[in-house]
Motif scaffolding. Sequence first.
Motif, PDB file in Angstrom:
ATOM      1  N   UNK A  12      15.573  20.789  87.561  1.00 10.69           N
ATOM      2  CA  UNK A  12      16.555  20.158  88.427  1.00 10.69           C
ATOM      3  C   UNK A  12      16.830  20.892  89.717  1.00 10.69           C
ATOM      4  N   UNK A  13      16.199  22.040  89.916  1.00 10.25           N
ATOM      5  CA  UNK A  13      16.345  22.785  91.159  1.00 10.25           C
ATOM      6  C   UNK A  13      17.188  24.043  91.074  1.00 10.25           C
ATOM      7  N   UNK A  14      18.012  24.190  90.033  1.00 16.73           N
ATOM      8  CA  UNK A  14      18.857  25.385  89.968  1.00 16.73           C
ATOM      9  C   UNK A  14      18.049  26.642  89.654  1.00 16.73           C
ATOM     10  N   UNK A  15      17.052  26.529  88.801  1.00 15.68           N
ATOM     11  CA  UNK A  15      16.213  27.704  88.519  1.00 15.68           C
ATOM     12  C   UNK A  15      15.441  28.091  89.771  1.00 15.68           C
ATOM     13  N   UNK A 103      15.221  35.736  84.115  1.00 25.01           N
ATOM     14  CA  UNK A 103      16.445  35.010  84.434  1.00 25.01           C
ATOM     15  C   UNK A 103      16.377  33.607  83.850  1.00 25.01           C
ATOM     16  N   UNK A 104      17.572  33.060  83.594  1.00 24.77           N
ATOM     17  CA  UNK A 104      17.674  31.710  83.052  1.00 24.77           C
ATOM     18  C   UNK A 104      18.991  31.089  83.480  1.00 24.77           C
ATOM     19  N   UNK A 105      19.076  29.797  83.308  1.00 28.80           N
ATOM     20  CA  UNK A 105      20.299  29.058  83.596  1.00 28.80           C
ATOM     21  C   UNK A 105      20.449  27.943  82.579  1.00 28.80           C
ATOM     22  N   UNK A 106      21.680  27.673  82.205  1.00 27.91           N
ATOM     23  CA  UNK A 106      21.975  26.580  81.293  1.00 27.91           C
ATOM     24  C   UNK A 106      23.219  25.847  81.751  1.00 27.91           C
ATOM     25  N   UNK A 107      23.476  24.702  81.159  1.00 28.87           N
ATOM     26  CA  UNK A 107      24.627  23.907  81.577  1.00 28.87           C
ATOM     27  C   UNK A 107      25.912  24.310  80.853  1.00 28.87           C
ATOM     28  N   UNK A 108      25.812  25.054  79.777  1.00 27.23           N
ATOM     29  CA  UNK A 108      26.990  25.499  79.038  1.00 27.23           C
ATOM     30  C   UNK A 108      27.175  27.000  79.202  1.00 27.23           C
ATOM     31  N   UNK A 157      24.994  29.782  84.949  1.00 23.97           N
ATOM     32  CA  UNK A 157      25.508  28.561  84.331  1.00 23.97           C
ATOM     33  C   UNK A 157      25.902  27.576  85.415  1.00 23.97           C
ATOM     34  N   UNK A 158      25.522  26.322  85.212  1.00 20.31           N
ATOM     35  CA  UNK A 158      25.949  25.239  86.097  1.00 20.31           C
ATOM     36  C   UNK A 158      25.862  23.927  85.342  1.00 20.31           C
ATOM     37  N   UNK A 159      26.964  23.203  85.294  1.00 19.22           N
ATOM     38  CA  UNK A 159      26.977  21.909  84.620  1.00 19.22           C
ATOM     39  C   UNK A 159      26.709  20.766  85.588  1.00 19.22           C
ATOM     40  N   UNK A 164      27.011  28.872  91.009  1.00 18.33           N
ATOM     41  CA  UNK A 164      28.106  29.772  91.345  1.00 18.33           C
ATOM     42  C   UNK A 164      27.546  30.823  92.305  1.00 18.33           C
ATOM     43  N   UNK A 165      28.270  31.097  93.370  1.00 16.71           N
ATOM     44  CA  UNK A 165      27.793  32.032  94.392  1.00 16.71           C
ATOM     45  C   UNK A 165      27.470  33.409  93.804  1.00 16.71           C
ATOM     46  N   UNK A 166      28.260  33.885  92.845  1.00 17.67           N
ATOM     47  CA  UNK A 166      27.975  35.206  92.285  1.00 17.67           C
ATOM     48  C   UNK A 166      26.702  35.203  91.439  1.00 17.67           C
TER      49      UNK A 166
END
Length: 187
Positions: A12-15, A103-108, A157-159, A164-166
């Motif tokens: 979705x582009x966040x990674x 690194x990773x990102x999830x919605x929760x 994390x991003x739902x 988040x900027x940090x």
Amino acid sequence: MKNIAVVFHSAGGTTRQLAMALAAGVAAMPDVTVIQAEITGADINAGRFCNHKLLAQLDSADAIVFGSPTYMGSVSAQFKAFADATSERWESQLWANKIAAGFTIGSNFSGDQLHTLQYLQILANQHGMLWAGLNIAGNHNSAGLNRLGAQSGLIAQSADGVLHETDLLTARYLGQRVAQICNRLIT
């Protein structure tokens, strides 16, 4: 000049945003170049990762940072196809002694992202790589870096698709850290 690769899959582009911030952190450091390598659907044929040019680029890197979104508690299928394709390199330990990070990102907030980082770390360990985690205690610096408190690497994390900027600043920091370690350990 050290070569540091950031190899990742983004749906979705966040990674991808995290990878770009991490690459910017690498590029801000002296005596390093950054290779950004995104795993795409075109790299996969009948479920197998087939981008041999990308694998050859990674062979010449001094450090590799792995990134994947967290899906169902682990890496994405596209990243897993990439990881499976590295088995010939594992057999000959071609990537042994390279620096690695992840690194990773999830919605929760607690969506099993730590397991994804552990998967990336195990992949690196199987290759004989040296893992570089974050050296910032969670949320204990003036900039609020490492806001979710993972020492193994960056968890974001991003739902809603907005980072988040940090988390972006932490990605940049991790890129700088990998470059510093690379410059310090690799002659």
